[in-house]
Motif scaffolding. Sequence first.
Motif, short mmCIF file in Angstrom:
data_model
loop_
_atom_site.label_atom_id
_atom_site.label_comp_id
_atom_site.label_asym_id
_atom_site.label_seq_id
_atom_site.Cartn_x
_atom_site.Cartn_y
_atom_site.Cartn_z
N ASN A 77 0.81 -1.22 0.00
CA ASN A 77 0.00 0.00 0.00
C ASN A 77 0.85 1.27 0.00
OD1 ASN A 77 0.99 -0.38 2.56
ND2 ASN A 77 -0.88 0.18 3.61
N LEU A 78 1.87 1.32 -0.82
CA LEU A 78 2.73 2.50 -0.90
C LEU A 78 2.02 3.61 -1.68
CD1 LEU A 78 6.13 0.75 -1.67
CD2 LEU A 78 5.33 1.65 0.52
N ASP A 79 2.22 4.84 -1.26
CA ASP A 79 1.59 5.99 -1.90
C ASP A 79 2.27 6.27 -3.24
OD1 ASP A 79 0.61 8.49 -2.67
OD2 ASP A 79 0.65 9.29 -0.63
N PRO A 80 1.53 6.23 -4.36
CA PRO A 80 2.16 6.46 -5.67
C PRO A 80 2.69 7.88 -5.85
CG PRO A 80 -0.21 6.08 -5.91
CD PRO A 80 0.13 5.87 -4.48
N ARG A 81 2.11 8.85 -5.17
CA ARG A 81 2.63 10.23 -5.28
C ARG A 81 4.01 10.33 -4.65
NH1 ARG A 81 -1.73 13.36 -2.27
NH2 ARG A 81 -1.48 11.47 -1.07
N ILE A 82 4.20 9.68 -3.51
CA ILE A 82 5.52 9.67 -2.87
C ILE A 82 6.48 8.87 -3.73
CG2 ILE A 82 6.81 8.92 -0.84
CD1 ILE A 82 4.28 9.52 0.79
N GLY A 83 6.00 7.77 -4.30
CA GLY A 83 6.83 6.97 -5.19
C GLY A 83 7.32 7.77 -6.38
N GLN A 84 6.44 8.59 -6.94
CA GLN A 84 6.84 9.41 -8.08
C GLN A 84 7.90 10.44 -7.67
OE1 GLN A 84 3.70 11.56 -10.01
NE2 GLN A 84 4.98 12.10 -11.74
N ARG A 85 7.71 11.04 -6.49
CA ARG A 85 8.72 12.01 -6.02
C ARG A 85 10.05 11.34 -5.73
NH1 ARG A 85 4.11 14.53 -2.87
NH2 ARG A 85 4.90 13.36 -1.11
N LEU A 86 10.01 10.13 -5.14
CA LEU A 86 11.24 9.39 -4.90
C LEU A 86 11.95 9.05 -6.21
CD1 LEU A 86 10.16 6.88 -2.11
CD2 LEU A 86 11.90 8.65 -1.91
N PHE A 87 11.16 8.58 -7.16
CA PHE A 87 11.71 8.23 -8.47
C PHE A 87 12.37 9.45 -9.12
CE2 PHE A 87 11.20 7.58 -13.09
CZ PHE A 87 11.95 6.43 -13.23
N GLN A 88 11.70 10.59 -9.07
CA GLN A 88 12.27 11.81 -9.67
C GLN A 88 13.52 12.26 -8.94
OE1 GLN A 88 8.84 14.37 -9.55
NE2 GLN A 88 8.19 13.80 -11.61
N ALA A 89 13.52 12.17 -7.60
CA ALA A 89 14.71 12.57 -6.85
C ALA A 89 15.88 11.65 -7.16
CB ALA A 89 14.41 12.55 -5.35
N LEU A 90 15.61 10.36 -7.28
CA LEU A 90 16.69 9.43 -7.64
C LEU A 90 17.18 9.68 -9.07
CD1 LEU A 90 15.45 6.05 -6.12
CD2 LEU A 90 17.62 7.19 -5.64
N ALA A 91 16.25 9.94 -9.99
CA ALA A 91 16.63 10.18 -11.38
C ALA A 91 17.47 11.44 -11.53
CB ALA A 91 15.38 10.29 -12.25
N GLN A 92 17.23 12.45 -10.69
CA GLN A 92 18.04 13.67 -10.74
C GLN A 92 19.46 13.41 -10.26
OE1 GLN A 92 15.88 16.54 -8.44
NE2 GLN A 92 14.52 17.07 -10.12
#
Length: 168
Positions: free
Chosen positions: A64-79
Amino acid sequence: MSEAQLPAFPLSRRRLLAVACASAALGGVLLSPAARTWAALTPQAEQELEGFMTLSQRLTGRSNLDPRIGQRLFQALAQRDTALKQSLAELIERLGDAPDSWNERQQWLARQILGGWYLGQIGDDNSATVVTYEQALMYRAVDDVLVIRSYCPNKPGFWAAQPTERGA
């Protein structure tokens, strides 16, 4: 004024105010950073994010992970990491293997993802990108007893009384 002189669309102050409020609300929703981020997702980016969320669920053991937080994590890692997409694909392929058989890069990436979900930030203390605070998984592990640090859970001096478990 005769009927011939009335404007085709009589604009009263109430209508003007209603139109202005509706326009402001709609503009606020459509122009918000979250809306621009979600709208900017291409099908390929959606697929990459879906893969990241699947990997995150497998690493954390939570479905049940929050997809909005997942998207922000993904973007922070991609940067921070230009080869992130390739590394994610390699790590997803190796998920069935024991973590000690992963190469150093895959172990580092798994630690970054887990740290992002549990600590709410990506990177070390000196150059961390904060992604979330209240929704960090480290607080969910003890939320039945402890309150998130920096929030006052009760009236002043509450700490002098015997503590009770929440929900009891």
